[in-house]
Design an enzyme around this catalytic site. Sequence first.
Site, PDB file in Angstrom:
ATOM      1  N   LYS A 249     -20.248   3.816  -6.452  1.00  0.00           N
ATOM      2  CA  LYS A 249     -21.227   3.478  -7.221  1.00  0.00           C
ATOM      3  C   LYS A 249     -22.717   4.503  -6.869  1.00  0.00           C
ATOM      4  O   LYS A 249     -22.608   5.110  -5.660  1.00  0.00           O
ATOM      5  CB  LYS A 249     -22.015   1.935  -7.114  1.00  0.00           C
ATOM      6  CG  LYS A 249     -22.999   1.938  -5.883  1.00  0.00           C
ATOM      7  CD  LYS A 249     -23.680   0.474  -5.890  1.00  0.00           C
ATOM      8  CE  LYS A 249     -24.422   0.290  -4.505  1.00  0.00           C
ATOM      9  NZ  LYS A 249     -25.211  -0.999  -4.771  1.00  0.00           N
TER      10      LYS A 249
ATOM     11  N   SER B 159     -21.162   8.188 -23.996  1.00  0.00           N
ATOM     12  CA  SER B 159     -20.956   8.415 -22.606  1.00  0.00           C
ATOM     13  C   SER B 159     -22.058   8.433 -21.751  1.00  0.00           C
ATOM     14  O   SER B 159     -22.973   8.340 -22.165  1.00  0.00           O
ATOM     15  CB  SER B 159     -20.322   9.768 -22.501  1.00  0.00           C
ATOM     16  OG  SER B 159     -21.066  10.969 -22.896  1.00  0.00           O
TER      17      SER B 159
ATOM     18  N   TYR C  13     -18.575   5.774 -20.075  1.00  0.00           N
ATOM     19  CA  TYR C  13     -17.512   6.482 -19.460  1.00  0.00           C
ATOM     20  C   TYR C  13     -18.185   7.689 -19.114  1.00  0.00           C
ATOM     21  O   TYR C  13     -19.045   7.912 -19.437  1.00  0.00           O
ATOM     22  CB  TYR C  13     -16.260   6.740 -20.238  1.00  0.00           C
ATOM     23  CG  TYR C  13     -16.269   7.397 -21.530  1.00  0.00           C
ATOM     24  CD1 TYR C  13     -16.352   8.897 -21.606  1.00  0.00           C
ATOM     25  CD2 TYR C  13     -16.774   6.869 -22.561  1.00  0.00           C
ATOM     26  CE1 TYR C  13     -16.464   9.494 -22.514  1.00  0.00           C
ATOM     27  CE2 TYR C  13     -16.848   7.620 -23.833  1.00  0.00           C
ATOM     28  CZ  TYR C  13     -16.927   9.055 -23.817  1.00  0.00           C
ATOM     29  OH  TYR C  13     -17.003   9.798 -24.906  1.00  0.00           O
TER      30      TYR C  13
END
Length: 126
Positions: free
Chosen positions: A9, A25, A58
């Site tokens: 993360k 995205s 993504y």
Amino acid sequence: MQITLLKGKLHMASVTQAELWYDGSCAIDKDLVELAGLREFEKIDIYNVDNGERFHTYVILAEAGSRTISMNGAAARRVQVGDRVIIAAYGQMGEAEADSFKPKLVYLNQDNSVERSTNTIPMQKN
């Protein structure tokens, strides 16, 4: 049995751009992608700390060293430039692998420079 764990993360990243008419995205500085153990085109969850929005998209790569965090396409409607977000990716693994797995946790300053990186989170206290 397979278990899903946090793989990596970017914690408290600052959104630097919101591009509605770009391919949907999240463009992330290539150096930050690598440091957090993410991959280009990997599914990620975005948690907007400023407004509570949670959504999926993504990874696409932004220039290394640019400190870019750009929400693109529909994701651009979920943020404002300057919002702080958590970008998380998860992986599935067997229980034996999970017993020894360590995530890549990258904590960012407001300018998206790296404050620190680790693979543990201290136990929360009362």
